[in-house]
Design a protein around this motif. Structure first.
Motif, PDB file in Angstrom:
ATOM      1  N   VAL A 153       0.837  -1.209   0.000  1.00 38.11           N
ATOM      2  CA  VAL A 153       0.000   0.000   0.000  1.00 38.11           C
ATOM      3  C   VAL A 153       0.867   1.252   0.000  1.00 38.11           C
ATOM      4  N   GLN A 154       1.946   1.232   0.761  1.00 36.20           N
ATOM      5  CA  GLN A 154       2.842   2.387   0.782  1.00 36.20           C
ATOM      6  C   GLN A 154       3.624   2.494  -0.521  1.00 36.20           C
ATOM      7  N   ALA A 155       4.035   1.359  -1.068  1.00 39.92           N
ATOM      8  CA  ALA A 155       4.801   1.365  -2.319  1.00 39.92           C
ATOM      9  C   ALA A 155       3.963   1.840  -3.489  1.00 39.92           C
ATOM     10  N   ALA A 156       2.642   1.697  -3.399  1.00 40.78           N
ATOM     11  CA  ALA A 156       1.756   2.136  -4.475  1.00 40.78           C
ATOM     12  C   ALA A 156       1.834   3.643  -4.697  1.00 40.78           C
ATOM     13  N   LYS A 157       2.358   4.374  -3.722  1.00 42.23           N
ATOM     14  CA  LYS A 157       2.513   5.817  -3.846  1.00 42.23           C
ATOM     15  C   LYS A 157       3.820   6.181  -4.558  1.00 42.23           C
ATOM     16  N   LEU A 158       4.643   5.177  -4.848  1.00 45.31           N
ATOM     17  CA  LEU A 158       5.974   5.395  -5.402  1.00 45.31           C
ATOM     18  C   LEU A 158       6.043   4.909  -6.852  1.00 45.31           C
ATOM     19  N   PRO A 159       7.086   5.312  -7.591  1.00 46.62           N
ATOM     20  CA  PRO A 159       7.271   4.800  -8.958  1.00 46.62           C
ATOM     21  C   PRO A 159       7.781   3.365  -8.908  1.00 46.62           C
ATOM     22  N   MET A 160       6.881   2.440  -8.627  1.00 45.97           N
ATOM     23  CA  MET A 160       7.291   1.069  -8.336  1.00 45.97           C
ATOM     24  C   MET A 160       6.177   0.090  -8.658  1.00 45.97           C
ATOM     25  N   SER A 161       6.539  -1.072  -9.177  1.00 47.95           N
ATOM     26  CA  SER A 161       5.614  -2.180  -9.410  1.00 47.95           C
ATOM     27  C   SER A 161       6.251  -3.471  -8.922  1.00 47.95           C
ATOM     28  N   ILE A 162       5.412  -4.466  -8.657  1.00 47.88           N
ATOM     29  CA  ILE A 162       5.887  -5.757  -8.155  1.00 47.88           C
ATOM     30  C   ILE A 162       5.301  -6.861  -9.024  1.00 47.88           C
ATOM     31  N   ILE A 163       6.153  -7.733  -9.543  1.00 39.23           N
ATOM     32  CA  ILE A 163       5.722  -8.906 -10.291  1.00 39.23           C
ATOM     33  C   ILE A 163       6.095 -10.126  -9.466  1.00 39.23           C
ATOM     34  N   ILE A 164       5.116 -10.943  -9.116  1.00 43.71           N
ATOM     35  CA  ILE A 164       5.354 -12.146  -8.318  1.00 43.71           C
ATOM     36  C   ILE A 164       5.201 -13.368  -9.217  1.00 43.71           C
ATOM     37  N   ILE A 165       6.233 -14.181  -9.286  1.00 42.96           N
ATOM     38  CA  ILE A 165       6.193 -15.416 -10.056  1.00 42.96           C
ATOM     39  C   ILE A 165       6.110 -16.578  -9.064  1.00 42.96           C
ATOM     40  N   GLY A 166       5.021 -17.328  -9.112  1.00 42.41           N
ATOM     41  CA  GLY A 166       4.846 -18.465  -8.222  1.00 42.41           C
ATOM     42  C   GLY A 166       5.373 -19.732  -8.866  1.00 42.41           C
ATOM     43  N   VAL A 167       6.327 -20.421  -8.213  1.00 43.31           N
ATOM     44  CA  VAL A 167       6.872 -21.676  -8.730  1.00 43.31           C
ATOM     45  C   VAL A 167       6.347 -22.837  -7.893  1.00 43.31           C
ATOM     46  N   GLY A 168       6.322 -24.002  -8.488  1.00 34.94           N
ATOM     47  CA  GLY A 168       5.814 -25.172  -7.790  1.00 34.94           C
ATOM     48  C   GLY A 168       4.314 -25.303  -7.923  1.00 34.94           C
ATOM     49  N   ASN A 169       3.769 -26.231  -7.150  1.00 30.96           N
ATOM     50  CA  ASN A 169       2.339 -26.538  -7.244  1.00 30.96           C
ATOM     51  C   ASN A 169       1.579 -26.204  -5.974  1.00 30.96           C
ATOM     52  N   ALA A 170       2.066 -25.259  -5.207  1.00 30.87           N
ATOM     53  CA  ALA A 170       1.420 -24.889  -3.945  1.00 30.87           C
ATOM     54  C   ALA A 170       0.136 -24.109  -4.188  1.00 30.87           C
ATOM     55  N   ASP A 171      -0.586 -23.842  -3.122  1.00 26.14           N
ATOM     56  CA  ASP A 171      -1.786 -23.017  -3.173  1.00 26.14           C
ATOM     57  C   ASP A 171      -1.353 -21.548  -3.220  1.00 26.14           C
ATOM     58  N   PHE A 172      -1.713 -20.865  -4.283  1.00 23.62           N
ATOM     59  CA  PHE A 172      -1.278 -19.473  -4.468  1.00 23.62           C
ATOM     60  C   PHE A 172      -2.378 -18.474  -4.114  1.00 23.62           C
ATOM     61  N   THR A 173      -3.287 -18.863  -3.280  1.00 19.23           N
ATOM     62  CA  THR A 173      -4.392 -17.962  -2.914  1.00 19.23           C
ATOM     63  C   THR A 173      -3.875 -16.652  -2.342  1.00 19.23           C
ATOM     64  N   ALA A 174      -2.851 -16.735  -1.491  1.00 23.03           N
ATOM     65  CA  ALA A 174      -2.305 -15.519  -0.864  1.00 23.03           C
ATOM     66  C   ALA A 174      -1.708 -14.588  -1.910  1.00 23.03           C
ATOM     67  N   MET A 175      -1.054 -15.164  -2.929  1.00 23.34           N
ATOM     68  CA  MET A 175      -0.451 -14.338  -3.976  1.00 23.34           C
ATOM     69  C   MET A 175      -1.540 -13.658  -4.821  1.00 23.34           C
ATOM     70  N   GLU A 176      -2.603 -14.407  -5.095  1.00 24.11           N
ATOM     71  CA  GLU A 176      -3.714 -13.844  -5.868  1.00 24.11           C
ATOM     72  C   GLU A 176      -4.396 -12.723  -5.089  1.00 24.11           C
TER      73      GLU A 176
END
Length: 452
Positions: free
Chosen positions: A323-346
């Motif tokens: 939320v704080q980074a959203a105020k800055l010139p910044m983006s985040i790309i998350i790459i999920g590897v493996g077969n885990a549950d990615f609900t938190a990432m979504e």
């Protein structure tokens, strides 16, 4: 279809030539549709006909151009010229088709046109080596516009110009790698970090595939590569933001190859541990992005690429950091590897609803894009690229628009009119009618591929 008689937006003030009605499905299925025009009474409009060509937009890259001219030819008897530009692309049949027309600049031989954005698919069918024809006219009210001159170029030629042209928004891409115990023991084949006899693993595959995509948009291809969630020698304390090349004063790796080499060298010397905290590495990049707040033009943008198995321990702190980074010139790309549950990432992706901090503060914009790598293991590189870069262009432009910052990193167009001609090469200065046209072409790429 109408015959334009005057400068009016009211159709009844123009002559009706005929019409043709069909569904979009008919146009798409025919690709090239040729039909006679019909008058309002249902009778044929003489020999009038219309041809509609359909083109599937599977490439959604865009290009933003700012153009100016110098010493254009004088066409008006009592004044100078009222110049405007037309951009034409060449079809497969060899015919030229207009794809963009600029506004008219009144009474000047040194015009500066407003910046405009056009889809690359419209400008050159997505082919950066396809010829583009640019024509310059002097506008006349009677429709008999006077030809000033023309030239042909390509997107690649404009991009290669070295003098007076800046290609790309300087992007600082930081890579963060998850070394927590949830990935499994790197010595066992079940681990996501286990390097198989072929010399690969899930993390290396992701680094190679995604790294080759993002490195094309990094100005110097030098990537700060950080690890998190491991114990480091010699005291074996847990670190959530360590340089994987073990050089904290210079964590940069040269290209994707440099990241892969540092990663492979690092594995035998660390112990996977935990917890899995994202907030420290997000805040690490945010500190550098904060320094860019002093800029008065769109000079820098920071992208953090996190490669992880999807398990997260500090969800509240991570939400707050994003939320704080959203105020800055910044983006985040998350790459999920493996077969885990990615609900938190979504959830962090924030596509379904705006992300909120534990304090209740809502993110001013969405800066997170999550991509499950397992969905693209056997997919073409272009398919992965579409997903990785799907939201980044909008995130970049939205940030600078919110801060009312210009995308221009060079002197303003007005200044370029005083630039000596010997500072320009053949790509940034074009000659016709012994005059110089388009002294500067400023190109700012926000490139992305997104399936529509």
């Amino acid at each position: 279809m109408f015959d334009e008689d005057k400068c009016s937006t009211q159709l009844y003030e123009h002559d009706f030539l005929g019409e043709f009605t069909c569904t979009l499905g008919v146009i798409v299925s025919n690709k090239n549709l040729h039909r006679p025009l019909i008058l309002a009474n249902g009778k044929p409009a003489g020999k009038g006909a219309i041809t509609i060509t359909a083109q599937e937009l599977s490439d959604n890259r865009i290009i933003t151009l700012t153009l100016c001219g110098r010493k254009l030819d004088k066409k008006d008897f009592f004044g100078k010229s009222d110049p405007y530009l037309e951009f034409h692309k060449q079809g497969d049949d060899g015919k030229w088709m207009m794809v963009h027309r600029t506004e008219v600049i009144k009474n000047t031989l040194d015009p500066v046109w407003k910046p405009f954005t056009v889809p690359l698919i419209s400008l050159c069918n997505g082919d950066v080596d396809r010829n583009i024809k640019v024509l310059c006219y002097d506008y006349d009210n009677d429709g008999g516009h006077d030809f000033i001159g023309e030239f042909q170029t390509t997107v690649n030629k404009m991009s290669e110009a070295q003098n007076g042209v800046e290609v790309g928004l300087p992007s600082i891409n930081t890579v963060g790698i998850d070394f927590t115990a949830s990935n499994g023991n790197a010595r066992e084949p079940s681990s996501l970090h286990y390097i198989n006899p072929m010399g690969s693993n899930e993390y290396l595959s992701a680094i190679w595939a995604v790294g080759q995509i993002i490195q094309d948009y990094d100005t110097d291809k030098m990537f700060p590569a950080l690890g998190f969630g491991a114990q480091l020698p010699p005291d074996w304390k847990v670190s959530h933001e360590f340089a994987i090349n073990f050089n904290p004063t210079n964590p940069f790796c040269s290209g994707v190859e440099g990241i892969v080499q540092a990663y492979s060298n690092c594995l035998p010397h660390i112990r996977f541990y935990g917890p899995t905290n994202f907030a420290p590495i997000i805040n690490h990049v945010a500190r550098f992005a904060t320094q860019a707040l002093q800029q008065d033009t769109a000079a820098q943008y920071f992208t953090l690429l996190i490669i992880t198995d999807g398990v997260i321990s500090d969800m509240d702190e991570t939400r707050h950091a994003i939320v704080q980074a959203a105020k800055l010139p910044m983006s985040i790309i998350i790459i999920g590897v493996g077969n885990a549950d990615f609900t938190a990432m979504e959830f962090l992706d924030g596509d379904s609803s705006a992300l909120r901090s534990y304090t209740g503060e809502e993110a001013v914009r969405d800066i997170v894009q999550f991509v499950p790598f397992r969905d693209f293991r056997n997919a073409p590189k272009e398919t992965l690229a579409k997903s990785v870069l799907a939201e980044l262009p909008q995130q970049v432009t939205q940030y600078f628009k919110q801060r009312n910052l210009s995308h221009c990193m060079l002197p303003k167009p007005a200044n370029c009119l005083q630039t000596p001609l010997d500072q320009f090469n053949e790509h940034s200065a074009c000659f016709f009618c012994t005059e110089v046209f388009l002294v500067n072409v400023f190109i700012y790429w926000f490139i992305y591929r997104q399936h529509i």
